[in-house]
Design a protein around this motif. Structure first.
Motif, mmCIF file in Angstrom:
data_model
loop_
_atom_site.group_PDB
_atom_site.id
_atom_site.type_symbol
_atom_site.label_atom_id
_atom_site.label_comp_id
_atom_site.label_asym_id
_atom_site.label_seq_id
_atom_site.Cartn_x
_atom_site.Cartn_y
_atom_site.Cartn_z
ATOM 1 N N GLY A 19 -17.018 -70.560 9.631
ATOM 2 C CA GLY A 19 -16.500 -71.482 10.652
ATOM 3 C C GLY A 19 -17.027 -72.885 10.495
ATOM 4 O O GLY A 19 -16.273 -73.866 10.622
ATOM 5 N N ALA A 20 -18.323 -73.026 10.195
ATOM 6 C CA ALA A 20 -18.896 -74.362 10.039
ATOM 7 C C ALA A 20 -18.293 -75.082 8.835
ATOM 8 O O ALA A 20 -18.016 -76.284 8.889
ATOM 9 N N THR B 116 -20.692 -82.413 11.985
ATOM 10 C CA THR B 116 -19.794 -81.363 12.472
ATOM 11 C C THR B 116 -20.413 -79.981 12.317
ATOM 12 O O THR B 116 -20.339 -79.141 13.227
ATOM 13 N N ASP C 226 -14.263 -68.846 17.942
ATOM 14 C CA ASP C 226 -13.416 -69.636 17.047
ATOM 15 C C ASP C 226 -12.204 -68.806 16.660
ATOM 16 O O ASP C 226 -12.311 -67.848 15.879
ATOM 17 N N LYS D 254 -14.794 -76.357 9.752
ATOM 18 C CA LYS D 254 -14.873 -77.546 10.609
ATOM 19 C C LYS D 254 -15.295 -78.774 9.801
ATOM 20 O O LYS D 254 -14.780 -79.882 10.002
ATOM 21 N N GLY E 273 -20.290 -71.792 17.622
ATOM 22 C CA GLY E 273 -18.844 -71.885 17.715
ATOM 23 C C GLY E 273 -18.096 -70.738 17.095
ATOM 24 O O GLY E 273 -16.943 -70.480 17.451
ATOM 25 N N TRP E 274 -18.719 -70.028 16.151
ATOM 26 C CA TRP E 274 -18.007 -68.924 15.499
ATOM 27 C C TRP E 274 -17.747 -67.755 16.444
ATOM 28 O O TRP E 274 -16.905 -66.922 16.159
ATOM 29 N N LYS F 251 -23.328 -79.426 14.886
ATOM 30 C CA LYS F 251 -22.808 -79.206 16.240
ATOM 31 C C LYS F 251 -22.176 -77.817 16.363
ATOM 32 O O LYS F 251 -22.343 -77.144 17.385
ATOM 33 N N TYR F 252 -21.456 -77.394 15.355
ATOM 34 C CA TYR F 252 -20.787 -76.091 15.393
ATOM 35 C C TYR F 252 -21.806 -74.962 15.460
ATOM 36 O O TYR F 252 -21.665 -74.019 16.252
#
Length: 424
Positions: A221-222, A360, A373, A225, A369-370, A363-364
């Motif tokens: 995910g990172a 980015t 996501d 992004k 965030g995963w 922050k992720y």
């Protein structure tokens, strides 16, 4: 029935342990201890980053073309997607995109070269007239140089060239080696670009698969992004280059500078090379104005070039670029300046996209965030570690309770029963 063993600890089993005095720790102020703890950690980070930059400098011929190919892939990826939606096979879509891109760049360079060649051939007489005017100004102007003095200066210059011929030859060989490196880097960039557009997804998933299983979702995910930030950066960079080209080209056409159209194309291409591109294209514009229309027109052209470049440096780059890559304008300016000091032109070119990607990614990961996501689509997403920890705690508590209720019971059997009863 066994008698309970008396507890000799008046504070109970959970009472605080007696504090052992540490005269050395007490003599060091608290603020100094905290500052020292931060200092060695920050120093370690700086040393590691410095060593990485030093090691990467030895593979710059390999690293820079790959990074340029990544930037170009971010720019050309929408074209490949459009062709894929039109039912064009992926290999053919990639080939059409790259050939079209190379043809567009080659055509622009050919147009600039031909226009400049024919234009300067027509202006050759004016160039000679300009040289004669400079010679007249040196003789009749404030310097009051005579013909003999000018000849002496020219002869001294020729002697210096002869005395430093070995240095000039070595510099020429260095330029030839650099040109060879440029050709090698160009071929490597094109080769990398082909595979980024053709197998970019499989290459990325292979790299994600090298990570530990628990870190794959976060890495996947990172990275996606960060790639989105890179694509936004290169698109905004194209817009900034177009603004520079239109500003300088229109300004040159208004004041009557010849070859305004090829000059605008040259400015557009040069805008992708920080610092050097702006200097070279600005020099060409001022030189054209000087040769064609004289000193006054050249000064006006210089003012136009400086005005457009100041607009780019202080408005477009910090505000538009900073907003697109989620960076503060001050961070953009400092990133370009720091990248230039550390790695020269490549550092200035890649400082902003690298910082945008890092911003980015950090922050992720910090926001986990995963875990929510939708872009991952369930790929490489392991069970949530928090839920696993809660389930493990519940199993441990149930097992302890059963052991207390039945001290003679089988612990392994109880654990097996707990695992069968509790949800995973």
């Amino acid at each position: 029935m066994s008698r309970p063993i008396p507890d000799n600890n008046p504070q109970g089993p959970a009472g605080p342990a007696p504090r052992v005095p540490d005269s050395t720790r007490d003599d060091v102020p608290y603020a100094l201890r905290i500052a020292a703890s931060w200092a060695w950690r920050i120093g370690l980070v700086i040393v590691v980053v410095g060593v990485l930059i030093w090691l990467l400098s030895y593979v710059s011929l390999l690293l820079i073309p790959v990074m340029i190919a990544a930037l170009m892939a971010g720019l050309l990826q929408p074209v490949v997607r459009f062709l894929l939606k039109a039912k064009v096979p992926r290999g053919l879509a990639v080939g059409i995109t790259i050939l079209g891109f190379l043809g567009l760049v080659s055509g622009a360079l050919s147009l600039v070269g031909r226009q400049l060649y024919f234009g300067f051939r027509e202006l050759w007489g004016q160039v000679l007239e300009g040289v004669r005017q400079i010679q007249t100004w040196l003789m009749d102007g404030p310097l009051r140089l005579t013909s003999a003095q000018l000849n002496d200066y020219i002869n001294d210059l020729l002697v210096q060239l002869q005395n430093n011929s070995s240095t000039i030859l070595s510099s020429a060989l260095t330029v030839g080696s650099t040109a060879g490196h440029l050709v090698t880097g160009l071929l490597l960039a094109i080769f990398s670009l082909i595979f980024f557009l053709l197998d970019g997804e499989r290459i990325w998933m292979f790299l994600v698969g090298l990570m530990p299983r628990r870190a794959r979702s976060a890495t996947n995910g990172a990275g996606r992004k960060g790639w989105t930030s890179l694509v936004q950066y290169i698109r905004i960079q194209v817009f900034v280059a177009a603004v520079d080209a239109v500003g300088i080209g229109v300004g040159a056409a208004i004041i009557g500078v010849p070859l305004a159209l090829p000059l605008a194309v040259l400015v557009f291409l040069g805008s992708f090379i920080p610092i050097v591109g702006a200097l070279v294209t600005g020099f060409v514009a001022v030189l054209l104005a000087l040769v064609a229309n004289g000193w006054v027109n050249a000064i006006i052209m210089l003012a136009i070039v400086l005005g457009v470049q100041q607009l780019e440096s202080h408005v477009l780059q910090p505000l538009i670029m900073g907003k697109a890559v989620s960076l503060h304008p001050l961070a953009v300016v400092l990133a370009v300046a720091g990248g230039t000091m550390v790695a020269g032109i490549p550092g200035a070119l890649f400082a902003v996209p690298v910082m945008a990607i890092l911003n980015t990614v950090v922050k992720y990961i910090a926001a986990r965030g995963w875990e929510h996501d939708d872009a991952l689509g369930g790929r490489l997403r392991p069970p949530d570690p928090v839920l696993q920890a809660e389930a493990g705690t519940a199993r441990t508590t149930a097992r302890t309770k059963r052991q207390k209720e039945a001290p003679g019971g089988d612990e392994s059997g109880t654990a097996t029963e707990d695992r069968n009863e509790l949800p995973k």
